[in-house]
Motif scaffolding. Structure first.
Motif, PDB file in Angstrom:
ATOM      1  N   VAL A  36      -2.513  -5.214  -4.201  1.00 22.94           N
ATOM      2  CA  VAL A  36      -2.983  -3.961  -3.581  1.00 22.94           C
ATOM      3  C   VAL A  36      -4.378  -4.284  -2.887  1.00 22.94           C
ATOM      4  CG1 VAL A  36      -3.763  -1.722  -4.057  1.00 22.94           C
ATOM      5  CG2 VAL A  36      -1.766  -2.490  -5.067  1.00 22.94           C
ATOM      6  N   ASP A  37      -5.301  -4.823  -3.655  1.00 19.48           N
ATOM      7  CA  ASP A  37      -6.617  -5.259  -3.262  1.00 19.48           C
ATOM      8  C   ASP A  37      -6.886  -5.927  -2.187  1.00 19.48           C
ATOM      9  OD1 ASP A  37      -9.261  -4.905  -3.488  1.00 19.48           O
ATOM     10  OD2 ASP A  37      -9.585  -5.521  -5.272  1.00 19.48           O
ATOM     11  N   ILE A  38      -7.097  -5.813  -0.993  1.00 20.17           N
ATOM     12  CA  ILE A  38      -7.261  -6.706   0.268  1.00 20.17           C
ATOM     13  C   ILE A  38      -8.026  -6.165   1.050  1.00 20.17           C
ATOM     14  CG2 ILE A  38      -4.782  -7.881  -0.219  1.00 20.17           C
ATOM     15  CD1 ILE A  38      -3.912  -6.414   2.400  1.00 20.17           C
ATOM     16  N   GLY A  39      -8.801  -6.960   1.978  1.00 22.94           N
ATOM     17  CA  GLY A  39      -9.412  -6.542   3.169  1.00 22.94           C
ATOM     18  C   GLY A  39     -10.499  -5.452   2.907  1.00 22.94           C
ATOM     19  N   GLY A  40     -11.188  -5.581   2.045  1.00 22.07           N
ATOM     20  CA  GLY A  40     -12.563  -4.923   1.828  1.00 22.07           C
ATOM     21  C   GLY A  40     -11.983  -3.274   1.535  1.00 22.07           C
ATOM     22  N   MET A  41     -10.943  -3.096   0.839  1.00 19.42           N
ATOM     23  CA  MET A  41     -10.620  -1.884   0.558  1.00 19.42           C
ATOM     24  C   MET A  41     -11.577  -1.253  -0.443  1.00 19.42           C
ATOM     25  SD  MET A  41      -6.582  -1.422   0.143  1.00 19.42           S
ATOM     26  CE  MET A  41      -6.418   0.259  -0.813  1.00 19.42           C
ATOM     27  N   HIS A  86     -13.144   0.225  -3.959  1.00 20.10           N
ATOM     28  CA  HIS A  86     -12.353   0.146  -5.188  1.00 20.10           C
ATOM     29  C   HIS A  86     -11.771   1.485  -5.584  1.00 20.10           C
ATOM     30  CE1 HIS A  86     -12.146  -0.882  -9.463  1.00 20.10           C
ATOM     31  NE2 HIS A  86     -12.828   0.299  -9.733  1.00 20.10           N
ATOM     32  N   GLU A  87     -12.233   2.612  -5.183  1.00 19.29           N
ATOM     33  CA  GLU A  87     -11.678   3.883  -5.399  1.00 19.29           C
ATOM     34  C   GLU A  87     -10.240   4.010  -4.854  1.00 19.29           C
ATOM     35  OE1 GLU A  87     -14.668   3.447  -4.173  1.00 19.29           O
ATOM     36  OE2 GLU A  87     -15.883   3.882  -5.822  1.00 19.29           O
ATOM     37  N   SER A  88     -10.153   3.425  -3.700  1.00 20.25           N
ATOM     38  CA  SER A  88      -8.904   3.437  -3.188  1.00 20.25           C
ATOM     39  C   SER A  88      -7.727   2.526  -3.726  1.00 20.25           C
ATOM     40  CB  SER A  88      -8.813   3.188  -1.441  1.00 20.25           C
ATOM     41  OG  SER A  88      -9.600   4.000  -0.717  1.00 20.25           O
ATOM     42  N   VAL A  89      -8.298   1.505  -4.242  1.00 22.87           N
ATOM     43  CA  VAL A  89      -7.441   0.571  -4.995  1.00 22.87           C
ATOM     44  C   VAL A  89      -6.829   1.150  -6.232  1.00 22.87           C
ATOM     45  CG1 VAL A  89      -7.283  -1.692  -6.163  1.00 22.87           C
ATOM     46  CG2 VAL A  89      -8.613  -1.518  -3.983  1.00 22.87           C
ATOM     47  N   ILE A  90      -7.792   1.804  -6.945  1.00 23.75           N
ATOM     48  CA  ILE A  90      -7.347   2.769  -8.251  1.00 23.75           C
ATOM     49  C   ILE A  90      -6.491   3.506  -7.771  1.00 23.75           C
ATOM     50  CG2 ILE A  90      -8.214   3.914 -10.108  1.00 23.75           C
ATOM     51  CD1 ILE A  90      -8.940   0.928 -10.480  1.00 23.75           C
ATOM     52  N   GLU A  91      -6.805   4.499  -6.818  1.00 26.63           N
ATOM     53  CA  GLU A  91      -5.903   5.464  -6.643  1.00 26.63           C
ATOM     54  C   GLU A  91      -4.362   4.902  -6.159  1.00 26.63           C
ATOM     55  OE1 GLU A  91      -5.109   8.251  -2.572  1.00 26.63           O
ATOM     56  OE2 GLU A  91      -6.803   7.558  -2.996  1.00 26.63           O
ATOM     57  N   THR A  92      -4.246   3.782  -5.602  1.00 25.01           N
ATOM     58  CA  THR A  92      -3.120   3.239  -5.099  1.00 25.01           C
ATOM     59  C   THR A  92      -2.215   2.594  -6.326  1.00 25.01           C
ATOM     60  OG1 THR A  92      -3.822   2.475  -3.109  1.00 25.01           O
ATOM     61  CG2 THR A  92      -1.974   1.449  -3.650  1.00 25.01           C
ATOM     62  N   ILE A  93      -3.068   2.059  -7.389  1.00 23.42           N
ATOM     63  CA  ILE A  93      -2.353   1.189  -8.387  1.00 23.42           C
ATOM     64  C   ILE A  93      -1.604   2.711  -9.273  1.00 23.42           C
ATOM     65  CG2 ILE A  93      -2.788   0.493 -10.572  1.00 23.42           C
ATOM     66  CD1 ILE A  93      -5.095  -1.225  -9.194  1.00 23.42           C
ATOM     67  N   ARG A  94      -2.535   3.738  -9.412  1.00 28.30           N
ATOM     68  CA  ARG A  94      -1.931   4.820 -10.162  1.00 28.30           C
ATOM     69  C   ARG A  94      -0.941   5.590  -9.666  1.00 28.30           C
ATOM     70  NH1 ARG A  94      -8.225   6.709 -11.971  1.00 28.30           N
ATOM     71  NH2 ARG A  94      -8.187   5.721 -14.055  1.00 28.30           N
ATOM     72  N   LEU A  95      -0.771   5.775  -8.253  1.00 28.06           N
ATOM     73  CA  LEU A  95       0.043   6.286  -7.542  1.00 28.06           C
ATOM     74  C   LEU A  95       1.467   5.551  -7.626  1.00 28.06           C
ATOM     75  CD1 LEU A  95       1.192   8.734  -5.801  1.00 28.06           C
ATOM     76  CD2 LEU A  95       0.462   7.478  -3.829  1.00 28.06           C
ATOM     77  N   PHE A  96       1.439   4.196  -7.552  1.00 28.80           N
ATOM     78  CA  PHE A  96       2.384   3.165  -7.494  1.00 28.80           C
ATOM     79  C   PHE A  96       3.029   3.301  -9.142  1.00 28.80           C
ATOM     80  CE2 PHE A  96       4.689  -0.730  -8.229  1.00 28.80           C
ATOM     81  CZ  PHE A  96       4.836  -1.303  -7.042  1.00 28.80           C
ATOM     82  N   GLY A  97       2.299   3.404 -10.156  1.00 29.65           N
ATOM     83  CA  GLY A  97       2.954   3.301 -11.397  1.00 29.65           C
ATOM     84  C   GLY A  97       3.510   4.771 -11.580  1.00 29.65           C
ATOM     85  N   PHE A 103       0.807  -0.932   0.033  1.00 30.79           N
ATOM     86  CA  PHE A 103       0.155   0.031  -0.099  1.00 30.79           C
ATOM     87  C   PHE A 103       0.847   1.149   0.022  1.00 30.79           C
ATOM     88  CE2 PHE A 103      -2.441   3.267   2.148  1.00 30.79           C
ATOM     89  CZ  PHE A 103      -3.457   3.287   1.044  1.00 30.79           C
ATOM     90  N   VAL A 104       0.550   2.158  -0.903  1.00 36.36           N
ATOM     91  CA  VAL A 104       1.521   3.480  -1.280  1.00 36.36           C
ATOM     92  C   VAL A 104       0.484   4.574  -0.916  1.00 36.36           C
ATOM     93  CG1 VAL A 104       1.355   3.198  -3.649  1.00 36.36           C
ATOM     94  CG2 VAL A 104       3.261   4.633  -2.542  1.00 36.36           C
ATOM     95  N   SER A 105       0.981   5.737  -0.249  1.00 35.45           N
ATOM     96  CA  SER A 105       0.078   6.781  -0.032  1.00 35.45           C
ATOM     97  C   SER A 105       1.363   7.995   0.332  1.00 35.45           C
ATOM     98  CB  SER A 105      -0.809   6.776   0.913  1.00 35.45           C
ATOM     99  OG  SER A 105      -1.551   7.951   1.439  1.00 35.45           O
ATOM    100  N   ARG A 106       0.921   9.144  -0.240  1.00 35.27           N
ATOM    101  CA  ARG A 106       1.801  10.264   0.171  1.00 35.27           C
ATOM    102  C   ARG A 106       1.770  10.594   1.616  1.00 35.27           C
ATOM    103  NH1 ARG A 106      -0.753  12.166  -4.806  1.00 35.27           N
ATOM    104  NH2 ARG A 106       0.938  11.913  -6.659  1.00 35.27           N
TER     105      ARG A 106
END
Length: 328
Positions: A302-307, A309-320, A234-237
């Motif tokens: 990335v997608d675990i534990g009831g995250m 969908h919007e948070s998963v997409i945000e994480t994928i884009r930030l990771f990329g 999981f990645v976040s600023r």
């Protein structure tokens, strides 16, 4: 030095959001997985791997169908199972499904095959106690033969006799699509080295350093082999740990039931098996792990534990955008 290949790994747990108690319908969950793969291509991921499970709250039982849906909406993404439970499947049908996906995607299909260890699944698919490893090896050798050769005859212990059989369609990739062996055991790693297959380590909530000796053994037998490892990421600023904490705890209780009903030491997981933090912190951890285990492919979960969908997409884009360019 070439940059590490990074795949998005989707295992498909269907758990409630621990913050709200809400659980999305299964249909929405499956469609969300396809959407995540499409976004992963846009974000620069090399591939997507989708897992196979049965009779559990992991709800993907036919990953090839989801991968076909992804194939129709992407053009560069490698399309892999993660994993195919080969001891429980007919290798003829697996070869046909893989080749069909390869044709539909214009040569982008892959497999990660593994034994799987689940007594309920074994019983449901007629795998008798004590025969799982032998059945897996026989199915694997037959699968590779079917993918590589246009005319196959076979007389084995677990699969009915074949006489001059050609599976159709034929794969686009030659001599065959990539087939990884998924394992953390020395026995399976030796088999992978013998068959000159790339090795994918298991996706667990345990520090992947425990597989160091297996990787070293595999490299000794097959120096040119590729090695991959999965990591929950999981990645976040900002506030990465606090944002991920409830979802990781929810998933850990489900995925590792032997932990019991007590408190989950989420910080220990984040500092060991999982990777969480700012883009710079995540990139540094992944690079260190790649160097330690001498790996060239990373599967990011990335997608675990009831995250949401919007948070998963945000994480994928930030990771990329901010992690992938820093991986070596």
């Amino acid at each position: 030095m070439a940059r590490m290949d990074v795949y998005l790994l989707i295992l498909g747990d269907h758990l409630p959001n621990p913050c709200t108690g809400q659980e999305v319908p299964q249909a929405d969950r499956l469609r969300a997985m396809v959407e995540q793969a499409v976004v992963a291509e846009e974000a620069g991921f090399a591939g997507v791997a989708i897992g196979e499970h049965h009779f559990t709250r992991y709800i993907v039982s036919a990953p090839e169908l989801l991968l076909a849906a992804v194939a129709a909406r992407t053009s560069t993404l490698r399309l892999s199972t993660g994993v195919t439970l080969l001891a429980h499947r007919d290798p003829v049908l697996v070869a046909e499904a893989l080749a069909t996906l390869d044709v539909l995607s214009n040569g982008r299909a892959e497999l990660i095959v593994a034994r799987g260890v689940d007594q309920q699944t074994d019983a449901a698919f007629g795998v008798q106690p004590g025969e799982l490893r032998a059945r897996f090896e026989e199915h694997l050798r037959l699968l590779l033969k079917l993918l590589e050769e246009p005319s196959v005859s076979w007389d084995g212990r677990f699969r009915g006799q074949l006489s001059d059989v050609t599976t159709t369609p034929r794969p686009v990739q030659t001599p065959r699509p990539t087939v990884w062996i998924g394992s953390g055991s020395a026995v399976s790693a030796d088999l992978g080295a013998e068959l000159e297959m790339p090795l994918m380590l298991p996706s667990t909530l345990r520090d992947p350093s425990i597989y160091l000796e297996v990787v070293q053994r595999y490299r000794e037998h097959f120096p040119a082999g590729r090695v991959g490892v999965p990591s929950h990421v999981f990645v976040s600023r900002e506030d990465a740990r606090e944002r991920w904490r409830p979802h990781l705890a929810e998933y850990a209780r489900f995925a590792d039931p032997w932990r019991g009903d007590g408190d989950i030491d989420v910080d220990a997981i984040m500092d060991g098996a999982a990777v969480c933090g700012t883009p710079d912190e995540v990139a540094a951890r992944l690079n260190a792990l790649a160097e330690h285990l001498s790996i060239d492919t990373h599967l990011v979960i990335v997608d675990i534990g009831g995250m949401p969908h919007e948070s998963v997409i945000e994480t994928i884009r930030l990771f990329g955008a901010e992690v992938l360019p820093k991986l070596v």
